[in-house]
Design a protein around this motif. Structure first.
Motif, mmCIF file in Angstrom:
data_model
loop_
_atom_site.group_PDB
_atom_site.id
_atom_site.type_symbol
_atom_site.label_atom_id
_atom_site.label_comp_id
_atom_site.label_asym_id
_atom_site.label_seq_id
_atom_site.Cartn_x
_atom_site.Cartn_y
_atom_site.Cartn_z
ATOM 1 N N UNK A 13 -6.290 -5.274 -6.688
ATOM 2 C CA UNK A 13 -7.169 -4.352 -7.401
ATOM 3 C C UNK A 13 -7.090 -3.007 -6.699
ATOM 4 N N UNK A 14 -6.697 -1.970 -7.428
ATOM 5 C CA UNK A 14 -6.545 -0.674 -6.761
ATOM 6 C C UNK A 14 -7.270 0.429 -7.530
ATOM 7 N N UNK A 15 -7.732 1.411 -6.775
ATOM 8 C CA UNK A 15 -8.561 2.491 -7.311
ATOM 9 C C UNK A 15 -7.794 3.809 -7.205
ATOM 10 N N UNK A 16 -7.564 4.470 -8.333
ATOM 11 C CA UNK A 16 -6.644 5.612 -8.314
ATOM 12 C C UNK A 16 -7.255 6.908 -7.787
ATOM 13 N N UNK A 17 -8.568 6.932 -7.486
ATOM 14 C CA UNK A 17 -9.175 8.088 -6.847
ATOM 15 C C UNK A 17 -9.464 7.824 -5.362
ATOM 16 N N UNK A 18 -8.960 6.712 -4.851
ATOM 17 C CA UNK A 18 -9.098 6.428 -3.421
ATOM 18 C C UNK A 18 -8.252 7.386 -2.603
ATOM 19 N N UNK A 19 -8.488 7.403 -1.302
ATOM 20 C CA UNK A 19 -7.684 8.191 -0.392
ATOM 21 C C UNK A 19 -6.206 7.800 -0.543
ATOM 22 N N UNK A 20 -5.289 8.695 -0.215
ATOM 23 C CA UNK A 20 -3.865 8.560 -0.545
ATOM 24 C C UNK A 20 -3.242 7.247 -0.101
ATOM 25 N N UNK A 21 -3.767 6.624 0.931
ATOM 26 C CA UNK A 21 -3.154 5.406 1.472
ATOM 27 C C UNK A 21 -3.141 4.260 0.455
ATOM 28 N N UNK A 22 -4.089 4.262 -0.468
ATOM 29 C CA UNK A 22 -4.187 3.165 -1.426
ATOM 30 C C UNK A 22 -3.238 3.335 -2.610
ATOM 31 N N UNK A 23 -3.160 4.520 -3.270
ATOM 32 C CA UNK A 23 -2.112 4.691 -4.286
ATOM 33 C C UNK A 23 -0.703 4.511 -3.722
ATOM 34 N N UNK A 24 -0.466 5.036 -2.526
ATOM 35 C CA UNK A 24 0.846 4.865 -1.899
ATOM 36 C C UNK A 24 1.145 3.377 -1.696
ATOM 37 N N UNK A 25 0.131 2.618 -1.368
ATOM 38 C CA UNK A 25 0.288 1.177 -1.185
ATOM 39 C C UNK A 25 0.742 0.500 -2.471
ATOM 40 N N UNK A 26 0.057 0.782 -3.587
ATOM 41 C CA UNK A 26 0.383 0.065 -4.823
ATOM 42 C C UNK A 26 1.721 0.522 -5.384
ATOM 43 N N UNK A 27 2.098 1.788 -5.181
ATOM 44 C CA UNK A 27 3.426 2.222 -5.617
ATOM 45 C C UNK A 27 4.504 1.407 -4.903
ATOM 46 N N UNK A 28 4.337 1.248 -3.601
ATOM 47 C CA UNK A 28 5.296 0.456 -2.830
ATOM 48 C C UNK A 28 5.260 -1.016 -3.229
ATOM 49 N N UNK A 29 4.062 -1.528 -3.478
ATOM 50 C CA UNK A 29 3.931 -2.933 -3.865
ATOM 51 C C UNK A 29 4.645 -3.196 -5.182
ATOM 52 N N UNK A 30 4.434 -2.335 -6.144
ATOM 53 C CA UNK A 30 5.076 -2.519 -7.447
ATOM 54 C C UNK A 30 6.604 -2.494 -7.307
ATOM 55 N N UNK A 31 7.118 -1.541 -6.524
ATOM 56 C CA UNK A 31 8.570 -1.448 -6.324
ATOM 57 C C UNK A 31 9.103 -2.681 -5.607
ATOM 58 N N UNK A 32 8.360 -3.167 -4.608
ATOM 59 C CA UNK A 32 8.812 -4.344 -3.858
ATOM 60 C C UNK A 32 8.847 -5.580 -4.748
ATOM 61 N N UNK A 33 7.838 -5.772 -5.561
ATOM 62 C CA UNK A 33 7.803 -6.933 -6.436
ATOM 63 C C UNK A 33 8.961 -6.904 -7.423
ATOM 64 N N UNK A 34 9.238 -5.729 -7.981
ATOM 65 C CA UNK A 34 10.347 -5.614 -8.925
ATOM 66 C C UNK A 34 11.677 -5.913 -8.243
ATOM 67 N N UNK A 35 11.843 -5.400 -7.029
ATOM 68 C CA UNK A 35 13.081 -5.622 -6.282
ATOM 69 C C UNK A 35 13.268 -7.102 -5.934
#
Length: 364
Positions: free
Chosen positions: A298-320
């Motif tokens: 569960x991620x919040x898009x107005x959170x501090x930058x560390x959280x959006x950066x986390x989910x971007x990486x997570x999505x890319x890792x899962x796809x890979x």
């Protein structure tokens, strides 16, 4: 006999009256905040057919303090060779996972909770780790296949593990260029960093969809940072900086976990389905690693930058990983638009609904 847990149940709302299908939501807090920060969820439990269990981790109010020997592992990891430190911290993380496991086993033993009904999205346990508390979720998933089953088969109860708005480092992802966090800001007095961090991490931020549009430092003035809206009584009931202060157990684990690669190793093991049963611990039989348990981010898009950066990486890792044909756990993503890292305080109804929502409501 299972080793007792050193964790502390701060609050248990009990079963909703007359319900035989309620879901038990077990919540573990993050860095420098204890589970009092989830208190606004409590009045909503019955309306959501849920039982809420607020848990404090070791070194936080009510829980067992870490022993000198346990602290020595954390302290030693900072000066050890990274490979040696990683092995030491992996063993430490396994004990943390064992404590969560023991707490859940004891809770199921002591309470006649409904077993999981995944198809109906009812019953069982939804286990939530917020922010830095996600490390306890990855530790559990990485190690559960080696924990013995005695009288309670937790796989019949735990139906979802939630990573609640985790920062990138808890999942072992690399930092971007020009990262910022007050905890590493040498311009701030070390004694003040944890408290300044608390305000920074509770802000609302306007981000774009690319790396260069991630706002690192300055929160919006409206809405204001959540911390600034709390009363002194609110802070006293939820903010507990000591473990995050220099030399505190969370501070030591944060630095040692990043330096040694611990968090990356835990994440890799957590999302991979076991290919074979691991060895047991001398009693009972070995679990199958909760192969059917959903993992939800569960991620919040107005959170501090560390959280959006986390989910971007997570999505890319899962796809890979999926393209590479690797067998992964069932990982889903659920985005909360306009929410910040303290959505469970500012918008508790929305947060609880996100933990309990069916898989069909997660991101495609």
């Amino acid at each position: 006999m299972a080793k007792p847990s050193g964790l502390h149940i701060l609050r248990d709302t009990g079963p909703p009256e007359g319900s035989s299908t309620y879901t038990t939501v077990v919540l573990l807090h993050g860095f420098a905040w204890h589970s009092g920060i989830f208190s606004k969820l409590v009045p909503l439990a019955t309306d959501h057919n849920a039982r809420l269990v607020l848990v404090n981790r070791r070194d936080y109010p009510g829980a067992t303090p870490y022993t000198p020997e346990e602290r020595a592992v954390l302290e030693g990891a900072l000066t050890s060779d990274p490979a040696i430190a990683r092995e030491q911290l992996l063993a430490y993380a396994k004990e943390c996972a064992r404590e969560v496991y023991a707490l859940l086993v004891q809770f199921v033993t002591d309470n006649d909770i409904p077993p999981a009904q995944p198809e109906a999205n009812e019953g069982g346990i939804v286990l939530v780790g917020w922010s830095f508390g996600t490390n306890w979720m990855t530790s559990l998933l990485a190690n559960v296949a080696s924990f013995p089953v005695n009288d309670v088969e937790l796989a019949k109860y735990v139906r979802r593990v939630v990573f609640h708005d985790p920062p990138y480092h808890t999942l072992g992802f690399p930092s971007p260029e020009d990262p910022y966090n007050p905890l590493q800001d040498t311009a701030i007095d070390p004694a003040d960093r944890t408290r300044i961090f608390a305000n920074w991490v509770s802000g609302y931020y306007a981000h774009g969809d690319t790396l260069d549009t991630l706002e690192r430092r300055t929160p919006l003035t409206s809405p204001p940072p959540t911390l600034s809206t709390l009363t002194d009584a609110d802070r006293a009931a939820a903010l507990y900086p000591a473990p995050g202060d220099p030399g505190g157990s969370d501070a030591l684990l944060l630095v040692g976990g990043i330096q040694s690669g611990l968090f990356a190793a835990l994440f890799e093991r957590a999302i991979a389905l076991p290919t074979a049963q691991a060895e047991g611990d001398g009693e009972g039989k070995v679990t199958d690693g909760w192969a059917d348990v959903e993992v939800r981010n569960v991620w919040c898009d107005r959170s501090v930058w560390e959280m959006p950066w986390s989910v971007w990486n997570l999505r890319a890792r899962l796809e890979s990983e999926k393209k590479a044909g690797k067998a992964l756990r069932d990982v889903t993503l659920l985005r909360l638009n306009g929410a910040n890292h303290f959505v469970h305080w500012d918008e508790p109804e929305r947060a609880l609904a996100a933990f309990l929502a069916s898989k069909s409501e997660a991101d495609p």
